[in-house]
Design a protein around this motif. Structure first.
Motif, PDB file in Angstrom:
ATOM      1  N   LEU A 211      74.727-100.691 -35.094  1.00 10.28           N
ATOM      2  CA  LEU A 211      73.880 -99.801 -35.904  1.00 10.28           C
ATOM      3  C   LEU A 211      72.453-100.328 -35.885  1.00 10.28           C
ATOM      4  CD1 LEU A 211      73.501 -97.488 -37.984  1.00 10.28           C
ATOM      5  CD2 LEU A 211      74.023 -99.172 -39.769  1.00 10.28           C
ATOM      6  N   ARG A 212      71.513 -99.485 -35.473  1.00  6.79           N
ATOM      7  CA  ARG A 212      70.102 -99.868 -35.470  1.00  6.79           C
ATOM      8  C   ARG A 212      69.330 -98.875 -36.324  1.00  6.79           C
ATOM      9  NH1 ARG A 212      68.183-103.579 -31.812  1.00  6.79           N
ATOM     10  NH2 ARG A 212      69.634-104.273 -30.204  1.00  6.79           N
ATOM     11  N   LEU A 213      68.763 -99.359 -37.398  1.00  5.33           N
ATOM     12  CA  LEU A 213      67.948 -98.500 -38.250  1.00  5.33           C
ATOM     13  C   LEU A 213      66.568 -98.297 -37.648  1.00  5.33           C
ATOM     14  CD1 LEU A 213      68.894 -99.981 -41.747  1.00  5.33           C
ATOM     15  CD2 LEU A 213      69.853 -97.975 -40.619  1.00  5.33           C
ATOM     16  N   VAL A 214      66.162 -99.214 -36.778  1.00  5.83           N
ATOM     17  CA  VAL A 214      64.867 -99.129 -36.095  1.00  5.83           C
ATOM     18  C   VAL A 214      65.147 -99.195 -34.597  1.00  5.83           C
ATOM     19  CG1 VAL A 214      62.641-100.262 -35.730  1.00  5.83           C
ATOM     20  CG2 VAL A 214      63.659-100.226 -38.011  1.00  5.83           C
ATOM     21  N   PRO A 215      64.520 -98.336 -33.785  1.00  5.21           N
ATOM     22  CA  PRO A 215      64.744 -98.389 -32.328  1.00  5.21           C
ATOM     23  C   PRO A 215      64.477 -99.782 -31.763  1.00  5.21           C
ATOM     24  CG  PRO A 215      63.510 -96.421 -32.928  1.00  5.21           C
ATOM     25  CD  PRO A 215      63.627 -97.242 -34.170  1.00  5.21           C
ATOM     26  N   LYS A 216      65.045-100.022 -30.572  1.00  7.05           N
ATOM     27  CA  LYS A 216      65.012-101.360 -29.980  1.00  7.05           C
ATOM     28  C   LYS A 216      63.592-101.871 -29.747  1.00  7.05           C
ATOM     29  CE  LYS A 216      67.341-104.026 -26.391  1.00  7.05           C
ATOM     30  NZ  LYS A 216      68.299-103.968 -25.260  1.00  7.05           N
ATOM     31  N   ASP A 217      62.782-101.074 -29.106  1.00 12.10           N
ATOM     32  CA  ASP A 217      61.404-101.488 -28.828  1.00 12.10           C
ATOM     33  C   ASP A 217      60.463-100.429 -29.357  1.00 12.10           C
ATOM     34  OD1 ASP A 217      61.807-103.950 -27.267  1.00 12.10           O
ATOM     35  OD2 ASP A 217      62.805-102.589 -25.853  1.00 12.10           O
ATOM     36  N   THR A 218      59.764-100.747 -30.419  1.00 13.85           N
ATOM     37  CA  THR A 218      58.831 -99.783 -31.022  1.00 13.85           C
ATOM     38  C   THR A 218      57.392-100.211 -30.730  1.00 13.85           C
ATOM     39  OG1 THR A 218      58.821-101.002 -33.109  1.00 13.85           O
ATOM     40  CG2 THR A 218      60.418 -99.220 -32.895  1.00 13.85           C
ATOM     41  N   THR A 219      56.557 -99.207 -30.546  1.00 17.60           N
ATOM     42  CA  THR A 219      55.121 -99.473 -30.314  1.00 17.60           C
ATOM     43  C   THR A 219      54.286 -98.550 -31.204  1.00 17.60           C
ATOM     44  OG1 THR A 219      55.157 -97.893 -28.468  1.00 17.60           O
ATOM     45  CG2 THR A 219      55.438-100.240 -27.933  1.00 17.60           C
ATOM     46  N   TRP A 220      54.765 -98.379 -32.432  1.00 20.49           N
ATOM     47  CA  TRP A 220      54.076 -97.467 -33.346  1.00 20.49           C
ATOM     48  C   TRP A 220      52.712 -98.045 -33.745  1.00 20.49           C
ATOM     49  CZ3 TRP A 220      59.153 -97.130 -36.583  1.00 20.49           C
ATOM     50  CH2 TRP A 220      60.060 -96.302 -35.917  1.00 20.49           C
ATOM     51  N   ASP A 221      51.745 -97.129 -33.872  1.00 20.47           N
ATOM     52  CA  ASP A 221      50.405 -97.521 -34.316  1.00 20.47           C
ATOM     53  C   ASP A 221      50.316 -97.291 -35.821  1.00 20.47           C
ATOM     54  OD1 ASP A 221      47.779 -98.046 -34.801  1.00 20.47           O
ATOM     55  OD2 ASP A 221      46.970 -96.624 -33.340  1.00 20.47           O
ATOM     56  N   PHE A 222      50.414 -98.377 -36.578  1.00 20.49           N
ATOM     57  CA  PHE A 222      50.431 -98.257 -38.046  1.00 20.49           C
ATOM     58  C   PHE A 222      49.039 -98.042 -38.634  1.00 20.49           C
ATOM     59  CE2 PHE A 222      54.349-100.424 -37.047  1.00 20.49           C
ATOM     60  CZ  PHE A 222      55.259 -99.782 -37.877  1.00 20.49           C
ATOM     61  N   PHE A 223      48.008 -98.136 -37.803  1.00 19.77           N
ATOM     62  CA  PHE A 223      46.649 -97.986 -38.327  1.00 19.77           C
ATOM     63  C   PHE A 223      45.973 -96.705 -37.841  1.00 19.77           C
ATOM     64  CE2 PHE A 223      47.692-102.490 -38.060  1.00 19.77           C
ATOM     65  CZ  PHE A 223      47.503-102.868 -39.380  1.00 19.77           C
ATOM     66  N   ARG A 224      46.746 -95.876 -37.125  1.00 22.51           N
ATOM     67  CA  ARG A 224      46.160 -94.641 -36.627  1.00 22.51           C
ATOM     68  C   ARG A 224      45.757 -93.738 -37.791  1.00 22.51           C
ATOM     69  NH1 ARG A 224      49.788 -90.854 -32.845  1.00 22.51           N
ATOM     70  NH2 ARG A 224      50.890 -90.717 -34.840  1.00 22.51           N
ATOM     71  N   ARG A 225      46.578 -93.713 -38.817  1.00 25.42           N
ATOM     72  CA  ARG A 225      46.284 -92.885 -39.990  1.00 25.42           C
ATOM     73  C   ARG A 225      46.172 -93.766 -41.236  1.00 25.42           C
ATOM     74  NH1 ARG A 225      50.534 -87.926 -38.730  1.00 25.42           N
ATOM     75  NH2 ARG A 225      49.446 -87.109 -36.886  1.00 25.42           N
ATOM     76  N   TRP A 226      45.477 -94.854 -41.093  1.00 25.64           N
ATOM     77  CA  TRP A 226      45.346 -95.784 -42.211  1.00 25.64           C
ATOM     78  C   TRP A 226      44.631 -95.165 -43.404  1.00 25.64           C
ATOM     79  CZ3 TRP A 226      40.513 -97.070 -43.955  1.00 25.64           C
ATOM     80  CH2 TRP A 226      39.434 -96.823 -43.091  1.00 25.64           C
ATOM     81  N   LYS A 227      43.711 -94.206 -43.113  1.00 28.51           N
ATOM     82  CA  LYS A 227      43.009 -93.552 -44.221  1.00 28.51           C
ATOM     83  C   LYS A 227      43.979 -92.746 -45.078  1.00 28.51           C
ATOM     84  CE  LYS A 227      38.516 -93.200 -41.893  1.00 28.51           C
ATOM     85  NZ  LYS A 227      37.477 -92.272 -41.385  1.00 28.51           N
ATOM     86  N   LEU A 228      44.967 -92.120 -44.418  1.00 29.08           N
ATOM     87  CA  LEU A 228      45.958 -91.332 -45.155  1.00 29.08           C
ATOM     88  C   LEU A 228      46.836 -92.233 -46.033  1.00 29.08           C
ATOM     89  CD1 LEU A 228      47.359 -88.615 -45.669  1.00 29.08           C
ATOM     90  CD2 LEU A 228      48.827 -89.086 -43.694  1.00 29.08           C
ATOM     91  N   SER A 229      47.293 -93.356 -45.453  1.00 25.61           N
ATOM     92  CA  SER A 229      48.175 -94.256 -46.224  1.00 25.61           C
ATOM     93  C   SER A 229      47.431 -94.894 -47.393  1.00 25.61           C
ATOM     94  CB  SER A 229      48.759 -95.338 -45.314  1.00 25.61           C
ATOM     95  OG  SER A 229      47.730 -96.089 -44.701  1.00 25.61           O
ATOM     96  N   LEU A 230      46.203 -95.363 -47.119  1.00 25.40           N
ATOM     97  CA  LEU A 230      45.441 -95.959 -48.215  1.00 25.40           C
ATOM     98  C   LEU A 230      45.000 -94.907 -49.222  1.00 25.40           C
ATOM     99  CD1 LEU A 230      43.135 -98.792 -46.859  1.00 25.40           C
ATOM    100  CD2 LEU A 230      45.352 -98.937 -47.933  1.00 25.40           C
ATOM    101  N   GLY A 231      44.711 -93.689 -48.730  1.00 24.51           N
ATOM    102  CA  GLY A 231      44.352 -92.601 -49.645  1.00 24.51           C
ATOM    103  C   GLY A 231      45.503 -92.258 -50.574  1.00 24.51           C
ATOM    104  N   LEU A 232      46.727 -92.242 -50.004  1.00 19.73           N
ATOM    105  CA  LEU A 232      47.918 -91.977 -50.828  1.00 19.73           C
ATOM    106  C   LEU A 232      48.074 -93.063 -51.892  1.00 19.73           C
ATOM    107  CD1 LEU A 232      50.532 -90.395 -51.358  1.00 19.73           C
ATOM    108  CD2 LEU A 232      51.647 -91.828 -49.624  1.00 19.73           C
ATOM    109  N   SER A 233      47.896 -94.327 -51.475  1.00 24.40           N
ATOM    110  CA  SER A 233      47.993 -95.425 -52.442  1.00 24.40           C
ATOM    111  C   SER A 233      46.930 -95.302 -53.526  1.00 24.40           C
ATOM    112  CB  SER A 233      47.830 -96.770 -51.720  1.00 24.40           C
ATOM    113  OG  SER A 233      48.929 -97.032 -50.907  1.00 24.40           O
TER     114      SER A 233
END
Length: 877
Positions: free
Chosen positions: A558-580
Motif C-alpha cells: 500500500l502506497r499513500l504517496v506515489p513512488k517517485d514524486t516531483t510535485w512543485d510545492f511552491f508553484r501556488r505558494w500564494k494560494l496556500s499562504l493566502g488560505l492560511s
C-alpha cells in the motif's frame, strides 16, 4: 557489515525482558492489588488466615508494582487546599506573652507596671504604664529573648523584631522567621494530612506540596470531596488553658491577653480564658478512645516529657482552680484541679458517642493542623464514571492498536510485522516504566499512550522509507539497511528531542491529569526511540542473517504517496499562504468577538455531571435550580454513541460565586437536593469545583507553558540548524496554535486544562514533522550545491512526503479510534489532537518551508555535517 555483537543482543533482549517482567503485574491487576493490600495489612500486624491466603495470590519473587489508576479511572476525591499560613503568626507571637511578661516583671522596680494592649495585627504591644521613659531599656531586655531563625535561608537572622512606639514595645516576627514559619507550617500540615488519611486506610493516596502554600490531595475510592474534607478538614486543635471566669455574655470584654470561648455542652455558657495555653495538643504522644468512671465514652491522653512537666507544674501550683480543655475553639470541659498530676496523662470527658470519641482520638493522634485550610478546588469522580472511562479507554486502545498494526503490515509487509513487534514491546516498556516509578495513569494518560501508539511507528517509518531510497541506488539490501538506520538517525534524534522538550514543559508547568499525560508522552518517546533503533533493528538483522534476501521493501504494498514524486510545492505558494492568512484572520476575529468557551479550570465555578435512567428534562432542572439564585447556570445534555439507552447524562455548570475565593460545599449540596427533588433516581457521577483564584492562575500558567514551549523549540532548532530554520519552524507552530484556538472559539467547544496539553502536544507533533523536512533540506543543501534553494526544498519535501503522510495517517487512525470509542470525557482533547495533526502536517510542508524560502539560507555552512559522528551512536560500532 550488517551485524550486531552478541553482548549488545543480550543487553537489548535483557531490557525487553525486564520491561515485560515489570509490566506483568498489570495483566493481573485485581489479584496483585489484593496481594499488595493483604501484605501491607500483615506487615502492620494483622495476621488472619484470610489475609495470609490473599497475600499468597501472587508469588513473592515476582515484581508487584502496579500502575496506579487516577481518580478519573477509579473514582475518588481531589482537593487543592491553601494553608492559611498567616494564622500561625498570630498564635506564634501570642505564645511569647508569658515569657515577655515574666521577664519585665523581674525588672518592675525600673520599668514599672506593664499592660498588654489589644491589637488586630500579628504583634504584641506592651505599654509601660508609669515609666514610659524606660521603654528603650525594656525593649532591649525583650530583644534578649530573640532566637536565631532555624532555616538555611534565614541563617544569621533573629526570629523577632522589637521596636518602640511612644510608651509601647512592639514585638513582631521577622521576615526571615515568617518565611521559615511558612515552610514549617506547610510541611507540618502536609504530614498531618498524610497521617489522618493513612489512619482511615485508603489506597494509594496522592498528597503533595504544590507551590509555596498549597497541598494537593487525591484519594481514590473516597465517596466525595465532602467526605475527604471531613477526614482532613477538622483542625483538632487541643489546648489546656487557665480559666479566669464564667459568663453568659458572649460580648463581654475579656481583657488584654484573654479570650471568651463557648462551652460545648452547656448552651449559653461562656468561659473567659487566658489566651496563652499551658499545654497544647502538639505535645501529645498518644490519644485513645476510653470510658470514664461512669462508663461514658471519653478519650485518654498522654503528654511527652516536656508537656508532662508543664502540665505537672501547673496542676501543682493551681490546686483548687479550674482549667479548661479546649478543642477547636470550644470548651469541652473545665474541671477543677483536685491534686498534682505528675504523670502527664489524663482523660477528656464530654457528651461523646463511641464513634465521636474514636474519631477525636484519631484526630488527636494525627496531631493538630497548625493553620486553617482554604479549599480552592475540589473534584469528585464517581466510581461508575471511572469504570466507564476504563472500559472506553481499553476499547479505544485495542481498536487503535489493531488499526495501526494492520496498516503497517499492509504498507511494509514483513518489515511492518517487525515494526508491530517493536510497537508491542514499546507499550510493554511504557507500562513497565510506569509501574517501576509508581506513576498514576489518568484518562489523558491513556490518550498519551494511544498517541504514542500512533507516533511510535514514526521512527520506524523514517528508517523504512530511507531503506527504500537506498535500495534504489543498487547498493544491495545489507548496505541499504545499514545506511537507512545511519541516515535516519539525525532526523529521529531531532524530531524526538523537540517533542520531548514539550513533554518536559508540560510536566513542569502542568498539574494533575496534564502532568500524567506528560509522563506517558515523555516515556513513550524514550521507549519508541529505543524500540525503533535497537529492537526493530535487531529483529531485522536476525531475519536478514537467516533469509539473505536479494531485495527488501520492494514489491507490492500500500502506497499513500506515489513512488517517485516531483510535485512543485511552491508553484501556488500564494494560494496556500493566502488560505492560511484567511484562516488566521477568521480565527483571530472569532476569538476577539466571541472568545473561548472556557471550562471551570479557567473560569472558576462548579460543574456537576448527572446520570439518570429517565430522559433529561433541561427545563425541569433549570426550574429546580432557579430559586437558589446562583447566577449564570448552564445545563446541557450530553450525547455520545458509547452511552446505553438508559444512560441519560447532563452537565450543569454554575459560575463562581461572587466574593468567594474558595469552593462552597453548601452550594453543591443545595443543587444536589434541588435536582433530586425533580429526578429521584439521579446519580451525581462527578462534581468539580474551581475557585476564581486558581482559575486565574491556571490561565497565566497555560500561557507561560505555550510560550516556553515555542521559545525552547526556537532555541533548539537555532542551535541544531540555523536561525532561518528556527523562524520557519516557529512560524508553523504559531500558525497551528492560532488555528486550533480559532476552531475552538468558532465551534464553542469547551476549552479546559486538557486542551492546553493538546496544544503543547500539537506543538511537538508539528515540530516533529517540520524537523524531519528541515533535516532533509540540510542534507540536500550539501548534496545539491548548484541547485537553487527552491529546488532543494521541493526535492526534500518530495523525498520525505511518504514518511510525513504515513506518520500522519497512523496517528490519525489511533486518534479517530479514541475519538469515536473513548467516551465524551476526553472528546474535546482528542478533537484538538486530530485537528492539530491535520494542520501540523499542512504547516510543515507549506508554511515552514515557504518562510525558509523567503528568508533564504547561506550555502557555505561552517557547521559540520549533522551526520558526522553518528557512527558512535550506531549500534554496530
Amino acid at each position: 557489515m550488517l551485524q550486531i555483537d552478541l553482548w549488545k543482543r543480550i543487553v537489548i533482549w535483557g531490557v525487553v525482558a525486564l520491561g515485560l517482567l515489570l509490566a506483568l503485574p498489570n495483566a493481573f491487576y485485581s489479584r496483585v492489588e489484593t496481594h499488595n493490600d493483604a501484605l501491607k495489612a500483615v506487615e502492620a500486624g494483622a495476621q488472619t488466615p484470610q489475609l495470609v491466603e490473599q497475600a499468597a495470590q501472587w508469588p513473592e519473587w515476582l515484581p508487584s508494582g502496579l500502575v496506579n489508576l487516577g481518580l478519573d479511572l477509579r473514582g475518588g476525591a481531589h482537593l487543592l487546599a491553601e494553608v492559611q499560613v498567616e494564622d500561625v503568626y498570630q498564635s506564634r507571637i501570642e505564645s511569647m506573652w508569658p515569657e515577655v511578661r515574666d521577664l519585665l516583671r523581674e525588672e518592675r522596680g525600673r520599668v514599672g507596671p506593664i499592660r498588654l494592649q489589644p491589637t488586630q495585627a500579628a504583634e504584641l504591644r506592651v505599654r509601660l504604664v508609669d515609666q514610659p521613659d524606660e521603654v528603650g531599656y525594656a525593649a532591649s531586655l525583650v530583644r534578649g529573648l530573640a532566637r536565631p531563625v532555624t532555616s538555611l535561608s534565614g541563617a544569621g537572622a533573629s526570629d523577632i523584631e522589637v521596636t518602640t512606639e511612644g510608651d509601647e514595645i512592639v514585638i513582631r516576627l521577622s521576615e526571615a522567621e515568617q518565611r521559615a514559619t511558612d515552610d514549617r507550617t506547610v510541611r507540618q500540615a502536609l504530614e498531618i494530612i498524610r497521617r489522618r488519611i493513612d489512619e482511615v486506610g485508603t489506597r494509594e493516596p496522592t498528597i503533595q506540596r504544590q507551590g509555596a502554600d498549597r497541598i494537593l490531595i487525591q484519594v481514590p475510592g473516597v465517596g466525595s470531596a465532602a467526605e475527604l474534607k471531613a477526614i482532613i478538614g477538622t483542625t483538632a486543635q487541643l489546648t489546656f488553658q487557665p480559666v479566669i471566669g464564667r459568663t453568659q455574655d458572649a460580648d463581654a470584654a475579656p481583657g488584654a491577653g484573654n479570650e471568651i470561648l463557648p462551652s460545648l455542652d452547656e448552651e449559653g455558657q461562656f468561659y473567659t480564658l487566658e489566651r496563652a495555653p499551658v499545654v497544647t495538643g502538639e505535645e501529645l504522644v498518644d490519644a485513645q478512645p476510653d470510658f470514664d468512671q461512669n462508663g461514658r465514652p471519653a478519650v485518654s491522653f498522654r503528654f511527652d516529657p516536656t508537656g508532662a512537666r508543664k502540665f505537672g507544674n501547673y496542676t501543682a501550683e493551681n490546686i483548687g482552680s479550674p482549667f479548661a480543655i479546649v478543642l477547636d475553639g470550644e470548651v469541652i470541659s473545665a474541671p477543677v484541679i483536685q491534686s498534682h498530676i505528675p504523670g502527664g496523662s489524663g482523660i477528656i470527658t464530654g457528651n461523646f458517642t463511641v464513634e465521636e470519641s474514636t474519631q477525636l482520638a484519631v484526630l488527636l493522634r494525627a496531631g493538630a493542623l497548625p493553620a486553617g485550610l482554604d479549599f480552592l478546588e475540589e473534584r469528585t469522580i464517581g466510581p461508575e464514571l471511572g469504570a466507564d472511562s476504563i472500559e472506553a479507554g481499553k476499547i479505544a486502545c485495542i481498536v487503535a492498536f489493531a488499526l495501526v498494526l494492520v496498516f503497517m503490515v499492509v504498507s511494509y509487509g514483513t518489515f511492518g510485522i517487525f515494526a508491530n513487534i517493536a510497537l508491542i514491546v514499546n507499550v510493554v516498556l511504557i507500562f513497565g516504566l510506569l509501574s517501576m516509578i509508581g506513576a498514576t495513569l489518568t484518562l489523558p494518560g491513556i490518550a498519551g499512550i494511544v498517541l504514542t501508539i500512533g507516533m511510535a511507528v514514526d521512527a520506524n517509518v523514517l528508517v523504512f522509507e530511507r531503506i527504500r531510497e537506498e535500495m534504489r541506488t543498487a547498493k544491495g539490501p545489507a548496505r541499504a539497511i545499514e545506511l537507512g538506520y545511519e541516515k535516519a538517525l539525525s532526523a529521529i534524534t531531532d524530531a524526538n528531542i523537540t517533542t520531548f522538550i514539550t513533554a518536559l514543559i508540560l510536566y513542569a508547568m502542568g498539574s494533575g491529569p496534564v502532568r500524567g499525560f506528560a509522563i506517558t508522552l515523555g516515556l513513550g518517546i524514550i521507549t519508541s526511540v529505543f524500540t525503533a533503533l535497537f529492537v526493530t533493528r535487531l529483529i531485522v538483522v536476525i531475519w536478514f542473517e537467516r533469509k539473505r534476501p536479494k531485495t527488501v521493501l520492494e514489491g507490492r504494498a500500500l502506497r499513500l504517496v506515489p513512488k517517485d514524486t516531483t510535485w512543485d510545492f511552491f508553484r501556488r505558494w500564494k494560494l496556500s499562504l493566502g488560505l492560511s492568512a484567511v484562516l488566521i484572520v477568521v480565527a483571530s476575529g472569532s476569538f476577539l468577538l466571541q472568545g473561548l468557551n472556557y471550562g471551570i479550570d479557567f473560569r472558576g465555578g462548579t460543574t456537576i455531571r448527572t446520570e439518570a435512567v429517565q430522559p433529561v428534562d433541561i427545563g425541569a432542572y433549570r426550574d429546580a435550580i432557579q430559586p437558589l439564585q446562583l447566577g449564570d447556570v448552564s445545563i446541557t445534555e450530553v450525547f455520545d454513541p458509547t452511552f446505553e439507552d438508559d444512560q441519560n447524562v447532563a452537565m450543569i455548570r454554575i459560575q463562581a460565586q461572587e466574593g468567594q475565593e474558595s469552593v462552597s460545599a453548601d452550594v453543591i449540596a443545595e443543587v444536589k437536593t434541588a435536582l433530586q427533588a425533580v429526578a429521584s433516581d439521579l446519580k451525581f457521577t462527578s462534581v468539580e469545583s474551581v475557585g476564581p483564584k486558581v482559575s486565574g492562575e491556571l490561565i497565566q500558567t497555560a500561557m507561560i507553558a505555550v510560550a516556553l514551549a515555542i521559545a525552547a523549540v526556537l532555541v533548539y532548532i537555532w542551535m541544531r540548524f540555523e536561525w532561518q530554520f528556527a523562524l520557519g519552524a516557529v512560524a508553523a507552530l504559531v500558525h497551528d496554535v492560532v488555528l486550533t484556538i480559532g476552531i475552538f472559539s468558532e465551534l464553542q467547544i469547551q476549552f479546559d486544562l486538557a486542551i492546553i496539553a493538546a496544544l503543547l502536544t500539537i506543538v511537538g507533533y508539528s515540530l516533529n514533522d517540520t524537523v524531519v523536512v528541515f533535516d532533509r533540506v540540510r542534507e540536500n543543501l550539501r548534496k545539491y550545491k548548484k541547485k537553487s534553494l527552491k529546488e532543494v526544498l521541493n526535492i526534500s519535501i518530495n523525498e520525505t512526503l511518504s514518511r510525513t503522510v504515513m506518520t500522519s495517517v497512523t496517528t490519525l487512525l489511533a486518534l479517530l479510534a479514541l475519538f469515536v470509542l473513548g467516551g465524551d470525557v476526553i472528546r474535546g482533547f482528542v478533537f484538538a489532537m486530530i485537528w492539530g495533526v491535520i494542520i501540523g502536517t499542512y504547516s510543515s510542508v507549506f508554511v515552514a518551508s515557504t518562510v525558509l524560502l523567503w528568508l533564504g539560507v547561506k550555502r557555505d555552512w561552517s557547521k559540520p555535517d549533522a551526520n558526522q559522528g553518528n557512527q558512535f551512536s550506531n549500534v554496530d560500532a
